[in-house]
Design an enzyme around this catalytic site. Structure first.
Site, PDB file in Angstrom:
ATOM      1  N   HIS A 116       0.487 -11.635   1.843  1.00 29.26           N
ATOM      2  CA  HIS A 116      -0.613 -10.963   1.157  1.00 29.26           C
ATOM      3  C   HIS A 116      -1.348 -11.851   0.158  1.00 29.26           C
ATOM      4  O   HIS A 116      -2.539 -11.653  -0.098  1.00 29.26           O
ATOM      5  CB  HIS A 116      -0.068  -9.727   0.437  1.00 29.26           C
ATOM      6  CG  HIS A 116      -1.016  -8.585   0.375  1.00 29.26           C
ATOM      7  ND1 HIS A 116      -0.608  -7.281   0.259  1.00 29.26           N
ATOM      8  CD2 HIS A 116      -2.370  -8.536   0.417  1.00 29.26           C
ATOM      9  CE1 HIS A 116      -1.660  -6.477   0.226  1.00 29.26           C
ATOM     10  NE2 HIS A 116      -2.736  -7.222   0.320  1.00 29.26           N
ATOM     11  N   TYR A 166       0.820  -1.218   0.000  1.00 26.32           N
ATOM     12  CA  TYR A 166       0.000   0.000   0.000  1.00 26.32           C
ATOM     13  C   TYR A 166       0.853   1.267   0.000  1.00 26.32           C
ATOM     14  O   TYR A 166       0.344   2.354  -0.247  1.00 26.32           O
ATOM     15  CB  TYR A 166      -0.925   0.038   1.221  1.00 26.32           C
ATOM     16  CG  TYR A 166      -1.868  -1.124   1.360  1.00 26.32           C
ATOM     17  CD1 TYR A 166      -2.082  -2.031   0.325  1.00 26.32           C
ATOM     18  CD2 TYR A 166      -2.557  -1.342   2.555  1.00 26.32           C
ATOM     19  CE1 TYR A 166      -2.943  -3.104   0.470  1.00 26.32           C
ATOM     20  CE2 TYR A 166      -3.428  -2.412   2.707  1.00 26.32           C
ATOM     21  CZ  TYR A 166      -3.606  -3.291   1.669  1.00 26.32           C
ATOM     22  OH  TYR A 166      -4.466  -4.348   1.828  1.00 26.32           O
TER      23      TYR A 166
END
Length: 306
Positions: A107, A51
């Site tokens: 992730h 991110y």
């Protein structure tokens, strides 16, 4: 505001609603938004290496005056910049400005290189080194978790997945498998049916339930997600919405309400699947026509030059 603490299989507790930073970008904007989340009692912040705003999380935490123990921080190994897990976690804690994170996730299973058992052993070393209190995964399916658990010394505490009524049928096996193995499911994009798939089969039951309970449709959808036993990761730039999401923790849906949402979700899932299939078919037809057209074109050029 009844969003209870959830006890993980690691023995630590986690707030059952989190503020996600996926869409925030970086810079002063996300710092201000995270500060607003703290102001509206979101004390679980979900970020990731991918991110690119772990630093902003750290700044917001430092400026908030909250102690480290007041806030549960999740970040994720996203495989960015070709970094391995041991390097990435050290970069993450340095970016956030904290000696540890509360939860560290892989992730996506494709990032578990060279294979899931090897990557998970590196995650277990993260716990041993005191850089994360709990470890888990994101977007793992049943087969992925079976491979992981076959060699794991530490169970994943969490599997963070896409979860809303329009994908519940396809996600039900992993939800059930996680429950059987004491792995908490975290739901991201829980409000997608309202934000990205409006005017679908869910509209009718959500509107009816919301009217009857004096709630909003997004609150009802969050209450449904909670009823499925999932921790919620959500976000908004609007303080009133964040407050409304907090209030959703007090909503208790009946079995009939949940069944109505389930049924509408299943119908919507079928429609979306058909639409995606038709879209892929249409693209395939266009590609075939283009290829045929090119073949025809070049055949004519060859004939003329011979």
């Amino acid at each position: 505001m009844t969003w209870d603490l959830v006890t993980l299989n690691s023995g630590y507790v986690m707030p059952s609603i989190a503020y996600g930073t996926w869409t925030l970008g970086n810079g002063q904007g996300p710092i201000d938004q995270i500060a607003q989340a703290f102001d509206t009692q979101y004390y679980h912040i979900d970020t990731a290496q991918g991110y690119r705003n772990e630093g902003e999380v750290g700044i917001a935490l430092h400026e908030s005056g909250l102690s480290r123990g007041d806030v549960f921080i999740t970040t994720k190994y996203s495989g960015f910049d070709g970094l391995d897990i041991p390097t990435a976690i050290r970069n993450s804690v340095n970016n956030i400005g904290t000696p540890y994170v509360d939860l560290y996730l892989i992730h996506n299973p494709r990032l578990a290189v060279p294979d899931i058992p090897t990557a998970w052993a590196e995650m277990e070393k993260v716990v041993e080194d005191g850089l994360a209190k709990s470890i888990g995964v994101s977007n793992f399916g049943v087969q992925d978790l079976e491979i992981l658990l076959a060699s794991a010394k530490i169970k994943p505490a969490v599997n963070q997945i896409l979860l809303h009524p329009y994908v519940y049928l396809q996600q039900a096996p992993i939800v059930e498998y996680a429950a059987e193995h004491d792995i908490v499911i975290e739901a991201y994009s829980a409000l997608r049916p309202l934000t990205k798939e409006p005017s679908g089969p869910l509209d009718a039951p959500l509107n009816e339930i919301a009217t009857r309970l004096g709630a909003t449709t997004d609150q009802v959808l969050l209450a449904w997600t909670k009823a499925k036993g999932a921790v919620i990761v959500t976000t908004s730039s609007k303080k009133t919405r964040l407050e409304g999401y907090q209030d959703a923790g007090d909503i208790e849906l009946s079995k009939e309400d949940i069944a109505a949402i389930d049924a509408a979700g299943a119908l919507g899932e079928k429609r979306i699947t058909v639409r995606i299939g038709l879209r892929k078919f249409g693209v395939g037809v266009l590609v075939a026509v283009a290829v045929l057209g090119l073949c025809s074109y070049f055949r004519i050029r060859i004939d003329k030059s011979s």
